[in-house]
Write a protein that holds these residues in place. Structure first.
Motif, PDB file in Angstrom:
ATOM      1  N   SER A   1      -4.575   5.716  -4.015  1.00  0.00           N
ATOM      2  CA  SER A   1      -6.176   6.726  -4.205  1.00  0.00           C
ATOM      3  C   SER A   1      -7.152   6.137  -3.112  1.00  0.00           C
ATOM      4  N   ASP A   2      -6.486   5.617  -2.105  1.00  0.00           N
ATOM      5  CA  ASP A   2      -7.973   5.701  -1.471  1.00  0.00           C
ATOM      6  C   ASP A   2      -8.185   6.259  -0.706  1.00  0.00           C
TER       7      ASP A   2
ATOM      8  N   ASP B   1       0.960  -1.008  -0.057  1.00  0.00           N
ATOM      9  CA  ASP B   1       0.099   0.060   0.158  1.00  0.00           C
ATOM     10  C   ASP B   1       0.833   1.065   0.180  1.00  0.00           C
TER      11      ASP B   1
ATOM     12  N   ASN C   1      -4.473  12.767  -0.861  1.00  0.00           N
ATOM     13  CA  ASN C   1      -5.701  13.383  -0.357  1.00  0.00           C
ATOM     14  C   ASN C   1      -5.422  14.615   0.336  1.00  0.00           C
TER      15      ASN C   1
ATOM     16  N   HIS D   1      -9.875   7.502   1.648  1.00  0.00           N
ATOM     17  CA  HIS D   1     -10.151   7.098   3.627  1.00  0.00           C
ATOM     18  C   HIS D   1      -8.444   6.883   4.215  1.00  0.00           C
TER      19      HIS D   1
END
Length: 475
Positions: free
Chosen positions: A342-343, A64, A351, A345
């Motif tokens: 690109s999550d 990740d 972000n 959350h």
């Protein structure tokens, strides 16, 4: 004094991306990684600023948050069979191999030759048929570099009819890019962008079909007007041109050509049905294209066009031709990993960047924000002219930013494809464009002088199209 220095060459897209990745890796340790609170609508109010930065990593076992040296591997293996990168990579390679088989069957070449033989005595009609055919090819198959070979085939006839060589560029490469930029099903731009944005694959097709028809009509009108205004009396061609032109008047299409061409049309109809009725996605659509390629290969072998080994080689060559695209997709996804992914959350620099950009344009009308996204995509295309690469790099940012300021994901994809497609007609970093005008014997500046007013018209029409999409609530 004439310079003997080698002509400058624009850096390869992969080099640009690797350089950007290194810059990002150097910036990431100094930018707090924020996230949007889960369970809440993605908005400026739900943003949670990060308490620390991600840090610089050269090597990491965390998929990740990969290190710089993990860029390729983690980029390749990210996602799932239904999304970027592994799913999109498998899709692109499968489609490339399928088109390699279709091309090797000779049906596309022979179909164009028959068009020339049938309509050569009616030059304006011939130009119109060619323009629509190549625009359709750009919309359906993402045709681009392939037009160079067709242009070389058509130029002797174009000259014989008294038209300047740039007319040939207009009805082949220019037409394909108009189709590419307004496509409803291009597997290398719209499909990739929608997959990354989290939209149903090939959704919103009716609006894009109407857009394609409108832009194609405008492009055709420009090409015909230019060709008519600059036509000279047809001249006798030299022996080489005469031979080449005569070669276009081929024998009637054989059964192999008919079978492959009809199968291609049937596949297009099958894909439209699958997407709109059966809910097909990347895996199913890739299978549909593979079925077309398999059919074309078997028919070509039975018809004696190629050997069985030749069919395998054609598929391999088609896959090989898209390996650079795959590498770019992998690097682009690896870059997102360096930023934290690109999550929305999970803590990431992306972000934080989204929040900063959203805050800067907070209160901006939706239409103004959409126009800004269109302009940004047009400028970015100069640096990354590959549609798949640009989609992979920009769509996570643009789709998220659009949500923050009220621009729908569908409009964000629309801004991407319009900004990506039309600037390919003038940017010197487009290898396909430079190749096409080179075959026609045109310099870049000469081509720009011919086309720049039309590019301005396309940009104005693009802005109007985006405004219409915003106005009707295109989702």
């Amino acid at each position: 004094m004439t310079s003997t220095a080698a002509p400058s060459r624009a850096p390869d897209t992969l080099l640009v991306l690797l350089a950007v990745a290194l810059v990002l890796a150097a910036i990431v340790p100094f930018v707090p990684a924020g996230f949007f609170a889960p369970g809440q609508p993605m908005s400026l109010a739900s943003f949670q600023p990060g308490e620390s930065a991600l840090g610089l990593r050269l090597f990491s076992s965390d998929a990740d948050h990969p290190g710089v040296l993990n860029l390729f591997f983690d980029g390749f293996t990210s996602g799932s069979r239904n999304g970027a990168a592994i799913g999109v990579i498998a899709f692109v390679l499968t489609v490339g191999g399928a088109f390699g088989l279709v091309q090797a069957s000779g049906a596309i070449d022979n179909g164009l030759k028959r068009l020339i033989a049938r309509f050569g005595h009616r030059p304006r009609l011939l130009l119109a048929v060619l323009f629509v055919a190549f625009s359709t090819g750009g919309a359906v198959f993402g045709m681009g570099e392939e037009t160079i070979a067709f242009l070389a085939l058509l130029l002797p006839l174009i000259r014989r009819l008294g038209y300047p060589p740039e007319t040939g560029v207009m009805v082949t490469y220019m037409a394909s890019q108009i189709g590419f930029g307004t496509s409803w099903m291009n597997p290398f731009s719209v499909a990739v962008a929608q997959g990354i944005a989290g939209l149903p694959l090939l959704s919103g097709a009716p609006f894009r079909m109407a857009m394609w028809a409108g832009f194609t009509a405008v492009g055709l009108a420009f090409a015909l007007r230019y060709a008519t205004a600059h036509r000279r009396a047809p001249e006798a061609t030299d022996a080489g041109d005469a031979t080449a032109a005569a070669g276009t008047a081929s024998a009637p299409l054989g059964w192999v050509d008919h079978a492959v061409l009809w199968a291609t049309l049937a596949t297009v109809a099958w894909i439209v049905w699958g997407v709109t009725v059966a809910g097909y996605y990347i895996a199913e659509i890739a299978t549909q294209f593979f079925a077309l390629g398999l059919f074309a290969g078997v028919v070509a072998v039975i018809g004696g066009r190629i050997s069985a080994n030749g069919a395998v080689q054609a598929f391999t060559d088609g896959v090989r031709a898209l390996v650079p695209v795959v590498l770019v997709i992998a690097v682009a996804k690896g870059m997102l990993g360096i930023l934290g992914g690109s999550d929305p959350h999970a803590p990431s620099v992306l972000n934080t960047a989204l929040y900063a950009m959203g805050s800067a344009i907070e209160g901006t009308p939706e239409l103004v924000a959409a126009w800004g996204m269109l302009a940004a995509q047009s400028v970015f295309n100069f640096f990354v002219s590959s549609g798949s690469a640009q989609a992979t790099i920009t769509m996570p940012l643009m789709a998220g930013l659009g949500e923050l300021v009220g621009v729908s994901k569908q409009v964000s994809v629309l801004c991407f494809q319009l900004g990506d497609g039309f600037t390919n007609l003038v940017i010197p970093t487009s290898a396909a464009m430079m190749g096409a005008i080179g075959v026609a014997g045109l310099g870049w500046l000469a081509w720009v002088r011919i086309i720049f007013r039309f590019i301005l018209l396309l940009m104005a029409l693009s802005a109007l199209t985006v405004a219409l999409a915003v106005g009707i609530g295109y989702v």
